[in-house]
Design a protein around this motif. Structure first.
Motif, PDB file in Angstrom:
ATOM      1  N   ASN A 128      -2.625  10.786  -2.893  1.00 10.02           N
ATOM      2  CA  ASN A 128      -2.870   9.592  -3.699  1.00 10.02           C
ATOM      3  C   ASN A 128      -2.851   8.364  -2.801  1.00 10.02           C
ATOM      4  N   LEU A 129      -3.843   7.513  -2.986  1.00  5.38           N
ATOM      5  CA  LEU A 129      -3.907   6.242  -2.270  1.00  5.38           C
ATOM      6  C   LEU A 129      -3.819   5.115  -3.285  1.00  5.38           C
ATOM      7  N   SER A 142      -4.584   3.114  -8.199  1.00  4.62           N
ATOM      8  CA  SER A 142      -4.546   4.214  -7.240  1.00  4.62           C
ATOM      9  C   SER A 142      -5.694   5.182  -7.502  1.00  4.62           C
ATOM     10  N   LEU A 196       0.842   5.744   0.090  1.00  3.38           N
ATOM     11  CA  LEU A 196       0.211   7.048   0.273  1.00  3.38           C
ATOM     12  C   LEU A 196       1.166   8.099  -0.272  1.00  3.38           C
ATOM     13  N   PHE A 224       0.835  -1.190   0.000  1.00  2.00           N
ATOM     14  CA  PHE A 224       0.000   0.000   0.000  1.00  2.00           C
ATOM     15  C   PHE A 224       0.878   1.252   0.000  1.00  2.00           C
TER      16      PHE A 224
END
Length: 293
Positions: free
Chosen positions: A93-94, A105, A46, A44
């Motif tokens: 942004n994830l 994303s 960020l 993951f």
């Protein structure tokens, strides 16, 4: 300042190379590599940072901008405002890494810019006898904000280990742009055919815009290079080309709309001008940090 940036880039490159070496060394001999995990098992990410862009075609294609620069009063007007042709942005942004070279994303970009609008606040009315009255408005460079929401597909280049390395980005999103009411240095717009001179009045005017959005559909392709600083943090550089399609252009009849009393309301026209202005944004760059989890 530039020297410090280059030094930081060089240090980041060395750290990146070292991180990639450590990643390869952690693979156990004879054991199949797990393609579903990212850099050091981080899946993951960020991203947080800022960006900048210049409306490259603005000085060539925008009739409002060209007419403004050709007027006799332009230099005097420019001295009284901040004629910043750059727009700035903040982004978040994830993302999630699905495979070694593939990720999805969701990108959020908040732009802050300015655009030149003509004849703001003009009024056209008819009295009970059918007599026509016209009140001219003002020409002014005004501020606007844009929120872009964009789902993205990220494809790592050969040899990369997502989310670090060279990454191809494909995105399809929507922009919501809004003009900001406020006090601006404005030019008196006497009528549509006036020829301004050095004696043209420039004054502070309170300009008010309706709190509604102009919409653009955005197609984007970009390249991002993420340099690993540690096992959990990378530094991102990105360059992007985008096409902003004015949805307002497709749904507007170009003549504004009318209020309850039958008088024309030109806020729709101002939003259309803003939407077209955003369509001239073709290229942007940004940088920031990538936090890998």
């Amino acid at each position: 300042m530039l020297r410090n940036i280059f030094i930081l880039i060089a240090v980041s490159l060395l750290n990146s190379a070292n991180s990639f070496t450590q990643t390869k060394s952690t693979s156990e001999p004879g054991k199949k590599k797990n393609l579903n995990t990212g850099f050091y098992g981080k899946r993951f990410m960020l991203q947080l940072g800022g960006g900048i862009h210049h409306n490259t075609l603005l000085k060539i294609t925008s009739s409002a901008e060209k007419n403004l620069r050709n007027t006799a009063y332009y230099s005097r007007y420019k001295d009284q405002i901040k004629p910043d042709q750059f727009n700035y942005s903040l982004y978040g942004n994830l993302g999630v890494v699905l495979k070694e070279r593939f990720a999805l994303s969701l990108d959020f970009n908040y732009y802050m810019g300015n655009t030149f609008l003509t004849n703001i606040g003009r009024k056209e009315t008819y009295d009970q006898m059918g007599n026509y009255f016209y009140t001219p408005g003002y020409d002014s460079r005004v501020k606007y904000t844009t929120l872009r929401i964009m789902p993205r597909i990220e494809i790592g280049s050969k040899g990369s280990n997502m989310p670090v390395g060279l990454v191809n980005v494909l995105g399809l999103g929507i922009e919501l742009s809004k003009l900001k009411s406020g006090t601006y240095k404005s030019i008196s717009a006497y009528d549509s055919y006036s020829y301004y001179t050095d004696s043209t009045q420039i004054s502070n005017q309170q300009l008010k815009f309706e709190d509604e959005f102009a919409f653009n559909l955005t197609l984007m392709y970009g390249l991002e290079y993420r340099l690993a600083i540690s096992k959990n943090i990378a530094w991102n550089f990105g360059g992007y080309v985008h096409i902003n399609i004015p949805i307002q252009e497709l749904i507007s009849d170009g003549i504004g709309f009318y209020d309850f009393y039958g008088n024309p309301n030109y806020n729709d026209e101002y939003r259309l001008q803003l939407s077209r202005y955003r369509a001239q944004n073709l290229f942007s760059v940004r940088t920031g940090l990538v936090i890998m989890l």
